[in-house]
Scaffold this motif. Structure first.
Motif, PDB file in Angstrom:
ATOM      1  N   ARG A  51      -0.927   0.557  -1.635  1.00 51.75           N
ATOM      2  CA  ARG A  51      -0.022   1.702  -1.631  1.00 51.75           C
ATOM      3  C   ARG A  51      -0.781   3.008  -1.393  1.00 51.75           C
ATOM      4  O   ARG A  51      -0.330   3.889  -0.659  1.00 51.75           O
ATOM      5  CB  ARG A  51       0.756   1.771  -2.946  1.00 51.75           C
ATOM      6  CG  ARG A  51       1.748   0.640  -3.134  1.00 51.75           C
ATOM      7  CD  ARG A  51       2.674   0.912  -4.322  1.00 51.75           C
ATOM      8  NE  ARG A  51       1.952   1.002  -5.575  1.00 51.75           N
ATOM      9  CZ  ARG A  51       1.654  -0.049  -6.356  1.00 51.75           C
ATOM     10  NH1 ARG A  51       2.007  -1.272  -5.975  1.00 51.75           N
ATOM     11  NH2 ARG A  51       1.010   0.132  -7.506  1.00 51.75           N
ATOM     12  N   ALA A  52      -1.960   3.127  -2.031  1.00 46.55           N
ATOM     13  CA  ALA A  52      -2.754   4.353  -1.878  1.00 46.55           C
ATOM     14  C   ALA A  52      -3.264   4.499  -0.449  1.00 46.55           C
ATOM     15  O   ALA A  52      -3.310   5.612   0.087  1.00 46.55           O
ATOM     16  CB  ALA A  52      -3.919   4.337  -2.862  1.00 46.55           C
ATOM     17  N   VAL A  53      -3.648   3.398   0.176  1.00 44.85           N
ATOM     18  CA  VAL A  53      -4.127   3.449   1.555  1.00 44.85           C
ATOM     19  C   VAL A  53      -2.976   3.766   2.508  1.00 44.85           C
ATOM     20  O   VAL A  53      -3.126   4.561   3.444  1.00 44.85           O
ATOM     21  CB  VAL A  53      -4.812   2.120   1.934  1.00 44.85           C
ATOM     22  CG1 VAL A  53      -5.176   2.103   3.411  1.00 44.85           C
ATOM     23  CG2 VAL A  53      -6.067   1.908   1.085  1.00 44.85           C
ATOM     24  N   ALA A  54      -1.810   3.180   2.266  1.00 44.67           N
ATOM     25  CA  ALA A  54      -0.642   3.475   3.101  1.00 44.67           C
ATOM     26  C   ALA A  54      -0.268   4.950   3.012  1.00 44.67           C
ATOM     27  O   ALA A  54       0.188   5.544   4.000  1.00 44.67           O
ATOM     28  CB  ALA A  54       0.532   2.595   2.688  1.00 44.67           C
ATOM     29  N   ALA A  55      -0.475   5.554   1.851  1.00 46.11           N
ATOM     30  CA  ALA A  55      -0.163   6.979   1.674  1.00 46.11           C
ATOM     31  C   ALA A  55      -1.039   7.863   2.548  1.00 46.11           C
ATOM     32  O   ALA A  55      -0.695   9.024   2.799  1.00 46.11           O
ATOM     33  CB  ALA A  55      -0.315   7.367   0.207  1.00 46.11           C
ATOM     34  N   ARG A  56      -2.145   7.334   3.046  1.00 43.69           N
ATOM     35  CA  ARG A  56      -3.018   8.091   3.946  1.00 43.69           C
ATOM     36  C   ARG A  56      -2.615   7.905   5.416  1.00 43.69           C
ATOM     37  O   ARG A  56      -3.320   8.368   6.307  1.00 43.69           O
ATOM     38  CB  ARG A  56      -4.474   7.682   3.741  1.00 43.69           C
ATOM     39  CG  ARG A  56      -5.009   8.053   2.365  1.00 43.69           C
ATOM     40  CD  ARG A  56      -6.509   7.812   2.252  1.00 43.69           C
ATOM     41  NE  ARG A  56      -7.003   8.264   0.953  1.00 43.69           N
ATOM     42  CZ  ARG A  56      -8.294   8.324   0.624  1.00 43.69           C
ATOM     43  NH1 ARG A  56      -9.215   7.961   1.504  1.00 43.69           N
ATOM     44  NH2 ARG A  56      -8.663   8.750  -0.575  1.00 43.69           N
ATOM     45  N   GLY A  57      -1.525   7.196   5.632  1.00 45.13           N
ATOM     46  CA  GLY A  57      -1.002   7.068   6.982  1.00 45.13           C
ATOM     47  C   GLY A  57      -1.323   5.770   7.680  1.00 45.13           C
ATOM     48  O   GLY A  57      -0.917   5.567   8.842  1.00 45.13           O
ATOM     49  N   ALA A  58      -2.032   4.858   7.016  1.00 44.25           N
ATOM     50  CA  ALA A  58      -2.414   3.598   7.652  1.00 44.25           C
ATOM     51  C   ALA A  58      -1.254   2.612   7.681  1.00 44.25           C
ATOM     52  O   ALA A  58      -0.317   2.686   6.880  1.00 44.25           O
ATOM     53  CB  ALA A  58      -3.592   2.976   6.910  1.00 44.25           C
ATOM     54  N   THR A  59      -1.344   1.681   8.612  1.00 46.46           N
ATOM     55  CA  THR A  59      -0.486   0.505   8.601  1.00 46.46           C
ATOM     56  C   THR A  59      -1.187  -0.539   7.748  1.00 46.46           C
ATOM     57  O   THR A  59      -2.313  -0.945   8.066  1.00 46.46           O
ATOM     58  CB  THR A  59      -0.271  -0.034  10.028  1.00 46.46           C
ATOM     59  OG1 THR A  59       0.369   0.970  10.817  1.00 46.46           O
ATOM     60  CG2 THR A  59       0.575  -1.296  10.011  1.00 46.46           C
TER      61      THR A  59
END
Length: 240
Positions: A55-63
């Motif tokens: 979730r934290a990585v997705a919040a940075r814009g990643a797929t």
């Protein structure tokens, strides 16, 4: 009853979501080795558990794709995603094969406190190497092999301070903690530091950085005895 990640999944999800200082520290340490902006980047979170890192990585814009072998953990990850969407997708998969992940399909693989659970480290790292694109990177944390060796305990020293008592560092393999409030009651694979390094090299990785993060104030407040020891090791490795 012999515990497994499925049987402790409800407890673990509640632990992480209610604010576990150690898990938050591990997540933030790992995130510190990723770019702040990941838009257009594809990330696989191996052993995602209830999704704290994905979730934290997705919040940075990643797929982001999160995989875990525990169906119950994936249920928790999907439930959290449904209530607060980030775009992360979660599925059941074995970290030793990554059968649902295409070859050369991601720029990053993250693994927060999960590679210490895979039974075959060679197979897992070979699978990670396969799914990474040629310039891809693996960022992972594991419990510190020295200080979190099987059955390590705390003892009070003569000056009244708490000290870590460590044994069995050289004994590699599966072990199960007797701590009823610890995640490793579901089992853990202990490996020497040298085993992690040589297995990474054997499977086509070069080491960019190794870190032993100093416990932050959250960890020290929750467990003051940890102030002088790193609970985790972090590896930043690149596809050679």
């Amino acid at each position: 009853m012999t515990e497994s990640w499925d049987t402790i999944a409800d407890w673990y999800a509640e632990l992480v979501r209610s604010g576990s200082a150690l898990h938050d520290f591990s997540r933030d340490s790992l995130l510190g080795y990723l770019p702040e902006l990941l838009r257009g980047q594809r990330v696989l979170d191996l052993g995602c558990g209830e999704g704290i890192i994905a979730r934290a990585v997705a919040a940075r814009g990643a797929t982001v794709w999160g995989i875990d072998p525990s169906p119950r953990m994936i249920e928790h990850a999907r439930s959290a995603e449904k209530s607060q969407p980030t775009g992360a997708v979660f599925s059941v998969d074995d970290g030793c094969t990554l059968a649902t992940v295409a070859t050369a399909s991601v720029e990053w693989v993250t693994a927060g406190l999960s590679l210490n659970n895979v039974p075959d480290l060679d197979a897992a790292l070979a699978a990670v190497h396969r799914v990474l694109n040629p310039r891809g990177a693996l960022i992972f944390t594991v419990p510190h092999p020295c200080f979190e060796a099987p059955h390590a305990t705390w003892a009070q020293a003569g000056d009244g301070t708490m000290r870590r008592v460590v044994g069995d560092y050289l004994t590699e393999g599966f072990w199960r903690s007797s701590n009823p409030n610890g995640a490793r009651r579901a089992g853990n694979q202990h490996r020497k530091l040298s085993t992690y390094i040589t297995t990474l090299m054997r499977n086509g990785f070069k080491i960019a950085a190794v870190d032993e993060p100093t416990p932050d104030p959250r960890v020290v407040a929750a467990q003051p005895q940890r102030s002088g020891l790193p609970p985790f090791m972090l590896f930043d490795v690149r596809r050679a």
